[in-house]
Design a protein around this motif. Structure first.
Motif, PDB file in Angstrom:
ATOM      1  N   THR A  91       0.820  -1.219   0.000  1.00  0.00           N
ATOM      2  CA  THR A  91       0.000   0.000   0.000  1.00  0.00           C
ATOM      3  C   THR A  91       0.854   1.270   0.000  1.00  0.00           C
ATOM      4  N   ASN A  92       1.888   1.290   0.837  1.00  0.00           N
ATOM      5  CA  ASN A  92       2.789   2.451   0.864  1.00  0.00           C
ATOM      6  C   ASN A  92       3.913   2.239  -0.165  1.00  0.00           C
ATOM      7  N   PRO A  93       3.942   3.044  -1.207  1.00  0.00           N
ATOM      8  CA  PRO A  93       4.935   2.839  -2.278  1.00  0.00           C
ATOM      9  C   PRO A  93       6.386   2.845  -1.782  1.00  0.00           C
ATOM     10  N   LEU A  94       6.641   3.501  -0.664  1.00  0.00           N
ATOM     11  CA  LEU A  94       8.013   3.497  -0.135  1.00  0.00           C
ATOM     12  C   LEU A  94       8.399   2.124   0.400  1.00  0.00           C
ATOM     13  N   ILE A 101       4.291  -2.231  -9.265  1.00  0.00           N
ATOM     14  CA  ILE A 101       3.845  -0.954  -9.837  1.00  0.00           C
ATOM     15  C   ILE A 101       4.076   0.185  -8.845  1.00  0.00           C
ATOM     16  N   ARG A 102       3.615  -0.013  -7.608  1.00  0.00           N
ATOM     17  CA  ARG A 102       3.810   1.049  -6.610  1.00  0.00           C
ATOM     18  C   ARG A 102       5.287   1.236  -6.270  1.00  0.00           C
ATOM     19  N   GLY A 103       6.035   0.129  -6.249  1.00  0.00           N
ATOM     20  CA  GLY A 103       7.464   0.192  -5.952  1.00  0.00           C
ATOM     21  C   GLY A 103       8.253   0.915  -7.029  1.00  0.00           C
ATOM     22  N   ASP A 104       7.804   0.820  -8.257  1.00  0.00           N
ATOM     23  CA  ASP A 104       8.541   1.429  -9.369  1.00  0.00           C
ATOM     24  C   ASP A 104       8.130   2.878  -9.644  1.00  0.00           C
ATOM     25  N   TYR A 105       6.867   3.222  -9.357  1.00  0.00           N
ATOM     26  CA  TYR A 105       6.374   4.518  -9.828  1.00  0.00           C
ATOM     27  C   TYR A 105       5.949   5.494  -8.739  1.00  0.00           C
ATOM     28  N   GLY A 110      -0.781   8.301  -0.350  1.00  0.00           N
ATOM     29  CA  GLY A 110      -1.954   9.014  -0.873  1.00  0.00           C
ATOM     30  C   GLY A 110      -1.938   9.192  -2.387  1.00  0.00           C
ATOM     31  N   ARG A 111      -0.859   8.728  -3.027  1.00  0.00           N
ATOM     32  CA  ARG A 111      -0.731   8.775  -4.494  1.00  0.00           C
ATOM     33  C   ARG A 111      -0.108   7.455  -4.930  1.00  0.00           C
ATOM     34  N   ASN A 112      -0.854   6.369  -4.651  1.00  0.00           N
ATOM     35  CA  ASN A 112      -0.250   5.050  -4.892  1.00  0.00           C
ATOM     36  C   ASN A 112      -0.760   4.360  -6.160  1.00  0.00           C
ATOM     37  N   LEU A 113      -1.314   5.188  -7.067  1.00  0.00           N
ATOM     38  CA  LEU A 113      -1.476   4.821  -8.478  1.00  0.00           C
ATOM     39  C   LEU A 113      -2.559   3.826  -8.876  1.00  0.00           C
TER      40      LEU A 113
END
Ligand code: DAT
Ligand code: MG
Length: 152
Positions: A91-94, A101-105, A110-113
């Motif tokens: 959920t948290n891209p960090l 997808i979240r890990g790369d972009y 709050g902006r996890n695509l």
């Protein structure tokens, strides 16, 4: 056959990531059975995120998801619900692994695509919330024997 609901959120659409995101599910071997771009109404957003209505981030989440077009999809295939969540990442891209997808972009929760159903039952509920039955197309990949071993 198992199906999941996937939605590219307004940040993913605005950042021009629609093609790349769809490509990840497509090249994995899953089948696209529903696809549309829509402006999400307040009502649909609140129904979709109903489980989070008591959370402190709820109002920001609703504002975000209704802030621009969303690409809504239904993908089909064996194990697609759990696999879709892996393709999407944490959920948290960090915290999301590179390669997801979240890990790369992304860098912000709050902006996890992208959204993906978290269980088979949730997927069924979300698919019927976002799509009419006649908007879904059942079809078989002609190259399916090169992706899935028969009787496996
Ligand atoms: P997921 O989208 O990975 O299923 P979730 O269902 O827990 O995650 O939350 C739904 C969405 O709400 C999530 O994609 C982004 C937002 N969200 C979750 N936790 C948040 C937080 N602590 N702060 C801000 N937004 C959050
Ligand atoms: Mg969720």
């Amino acid at each position: 056959m198992e199906r999941t609901f996937i939605a590219i959120k307004p940040d993913g659409v605005q950042r021009g990531l629609v093609g790349q995101i769809i490509g990840r599910f497509e090249t994995k071997g899953f089948t696209l059975v529903g696809l549309k771009i829509i402006s999400v109404t307040q009502k649909l957003a609140e129904q979709h995120y109903d489980v989070h209505k008591e959370k402190p981030f709820f109002s920001g989440l609703i504002e975000f998801i209704t802030s621009g077009p969303v690409v809504a999809m239904v993908w089909e295939g064996e194990g697609v619900v759990a696999s879709g969540r892996k393709i999407i990442g944490a959920t948290n891209p960090l915290s999301a692994e590179p390669g997801t997808i979240r890990g790369d972009y992304g860098i912000s929760v709050g902006r996890n695509l992208i959204h993906g159903s978290d269980a088979i039952e949730t997927a069924q509920k979300e698919i019927s919330l976002w799509f009419k039955e006649e908007e879904l197309v059942s079809w078989e990949l002609t190259l399916s024997t090169w992706i899935v071993e028969k009787n496996s």
